[in-house]
Design an enzyme around this catalytic site. Structure first.
Site, mmCIF file in Angstrom:
data_model
loop_
_atom_site.group_PDB
_atom_site.id
_atom_site.type_symbol
_atom_site.label_atom_id
_atom_site.label_comp_id
_atom_site.label_asym_id
_atom_site.label_seq_id
_atom_site.Cartn_x
_atom_site.Cartn_y
_atom_site.Cartn_z
ATOM 1 N N HIS A 60 0.813 -1.231 0.000
ATOM 2 C CA HIS A 60 0.000 0.000 0.000
ATOM 3 C C HIS A 60 0.840 1.271 0.000
ATOM 4 C CE1 HIS A 60 -3.753 -2.174 0.795
ATOM 5 N NE2 HIS A 60 -3.037 -2.941 1.593
ATOM 6 N N HIS A 193 -10.553 -10.718 3.924
ATOM 7 C CA HIS A 193 -11.440 -9.963 4.822
ATOM 8 C C HIS A 193 -12.840 -10.588 4.817
ATOM 9 C CE1 HIS A 193 -8.456 -6.936 5.760
ATOM 10 N NE2 HIS A 193 -8.108 -6.962 4.489
ATOM 11 N N HIS A 214 -3.084 -12.389 2.521
ATOM 12 C CA HIS A 214 -2.450 -12.424 3.861
ATOM 13 C C HIS A 214 -3.084 -13.493 4.763
ATOM 14 C CE1 HIS A 214 -5.764 -9.686 4.833
ATOM 15 N NE2 HIS A 214 -5.134 -8.599 4.413
ATOM 16 N N ASN A 217 -4.768 -13.758 8.469
ATOM 17 C CA ASN A 217 -5.216 -12.423 8.887
ATOM 18 C C ASN A 217 -6.458 -11.995 8.119
ATOM 19 O OD1 ASN A 217 -1.846 -12.154 9.043
ATOM 20 N ND2 ASN A 217 -3.006 -11.529 10.819
ATOM 21 N N GLY A 218 -7.457 -11.489 8.848
ATOM 22 C CA GLY A 218 -8.669 -10.998 8.207
ATOM 23 C C GLY A 218 -9.511 -12.102 7.591
ATOM 24 N N HIS A 249 2.326 -10.586 12.269
ATOM 25 C CA HIS A 249 1.058 -11.019 11.671
ATOM 26 C C HIS A 249 0.805 -12.509 11.839
ATOM 27 C CE1 HIS A 249 0.963 -7.080 9.742
ATOM 28 N NE2 HIS A 249 -0.285 -7.325 9.409
ATOM 29 N N ASP A 272 2.270 -6.243 2.490
ATOM 30 C CA ASP A 272 1.118 -5.455 2.949
ATOM 31 C C ASP A 272 1.630 -4.182 3.631
ATOM 32 O OD1 ASP A 272 -1.521 -4.765 3.361
ATOM 33 O OD2 ASP A 272 -1.858 -6.138 5.026
ATOM 34 N N GLY A 307 -1.826 -3.229 8.335
ATOM 35 C CA GLY A 307 -0.754 -3.412 7.370
ATOM 36 C C GLY A 307 0.538 -3.693 8.119
#
Length: 381
Positions: A60, A193, A214, A217-218, A249, A272, A307
């Site tokens: 990002h 997510h 990822h 995560n999420g 993470h 990320d 992130g």
């Protein structure tokens, strides 16, 4: 530019690891590898290793800039900064935001992506906005919606076709149909997510989704009665699983568990990374949310991770130091595998004849020494 040769202790080529020898660089592209000493200009990297430039397919921001700033000079600065991270190709990654904002960001990158002078923009990754609130992470649920082919096609038109990957939650209405349509277009659908069950994830993978974002995560966790998204990432056939190996993470043993079942050929190391990457620790922002960076981790005020501040060269070193992978496997998971996961391996990710000579120089402890772009040295430690 004429031909020259690189001599080093070890070369991590596409299908082999070679010791000693010489790699030709011809007009900014990789030539052949040979064992005999050639006649010509030789750059001597005795004591060093030569690897392909790393490929970050999920990033990002960096050095105080974020893709969502809608400032292409910032993206250019990211591209230059990535050379210090060992990265020579990347997918600038968006965040969930208002539709108008996403329109502006993607149009600007679509128009100007060829202007970067550091790591090359090989496409764009749209992370969102078709997600689920329970696993929102640092994404703003105000803008979540069901997948819309019409909206995506508009973005892709603005992007001049460079969106390579988009992440969705498989339980959203219309996810299967959306995925099947994008597969026809050659766009990679990733899952993220999400609170999806194993079956919901499996259905969308069968429709064409091929990446788990990822991993761990999420997403809905692995439970012995409901394997969830994590179970799907581990066991479904012919998919890639991303991993953030920053030590925050994902626990090293959890990373090892995933890699041992998924394999190093289908695990992609990503960062990320957000704007605080390659910056001093302290307060920062991710999208619309304030973040505090401390002890190598970026967190929202709620305490959840926002992130990372990971450099891809560090992820390579971590998985080797954690005894999860050999240097060859770690390098491949950060170069060739991510490139394959988004269909850009014909451009980057391996030392292959006729590919652009984007490569990096490591010492024997996997510390980055130098980064080359198109056969020209662009960063030295």
């Amino acid at each position: 530019m004429a031909t020259y040769y690189i001599h080093a202790d070890k070369f991590f080529l596409k299908n082999s690891v070679e010791n000693g020898g010489y790699l030709a660089i011809v007009d900014g592209h990789f030539g052949a590898y040979q064992t005999d000493k050639p006649n010509g200009d030789i750059k001597d990297y005795t004591g060093k290793w030569i690897a392909p430039g790393l490929v970050d397919t999920h990033i990002h921001g960096l050095k105080g800039h974020d893709v969502m700033d809608n400032d292409f000079d910032g993206v250019k600065a990211m591209s230059e900064g990535l050379l210090e991270c060992g990265v020579t190709s990347f997918l600038p990654t968006t965040l969930t935001a208002a539709p108008e904002m996403l329109n502006e960001v993607i149009a600007d990158i679509g128009d100007r992506h060829a202007e970067v002078t550091g790591a090359k923009i090989q496409g764009v990754f749209f992370e969102g906005p078709f997600f689920t609130e329970e696993h929102k992470g640092a994404q703003n649920p105000k803008y979540f919606s069901d997948p819309s082919l019409e909206i995506f096609n508009h973005w892709q038109e603005l992007a001049h076709g460079i969106i390579k990957k988009i992440a969705i939650a498989p339980e959203r209405k219309g996810a299967k149909e959306f995925t099947a349509a994008l597969k026809q277009q050659g766009v990679k659908v990733a899952l993220a997510h999400s609170s999806a069950t194993y079956e919901e994830a499996k259905e969308v993978v069968e429709a064409g989704a091929s990446i788990f974002v990822h991993t761990y995560n999420g997403m809905s966790p692995l439970n012995h009665r409901e394997p969830g998204m994590v179970g799907a990432a581990m066991t479904l056939k012919d998919v890639f699983a991303e991993l953030i190996c920053d030590g925050h993470h994902v626990h090293p043993q959890a990373a090892q568990a995933l890699i041992s079942v998924r394999g190093t050929d289908q695990t992609a190391l990503i960062t990320d990374c957000m704007r605080a990457g390659a910056m001093p620790e302290g307060p920062s922002m991710l999208g619309e949310f304030p973040v505090m960076v401390k002890d190598g981790a970026a967190r929202l005020e709620s305490g959840s991770l926002a992130g990372s501040v990971l450099m891809l060269k560090q992820a390579v070193k971590h998985v080797v130091d954690w005894n999860i992978a050999t240097p060859a496997q770690a390098i491949k998971m950060a170069s060739q595998v991510p490139a394959e996961s988004v269909g850009i391996d014909d451009q980057c990710g391996s030392i292959t004849p006729n590919h652009a000579a984007d490569f990096i120089v490591f010492d024997h402890d996997l510390n980055l020494v130098e980064t080359y772009l198109d056969g020209i040295s662009r960063y030295q430690k």
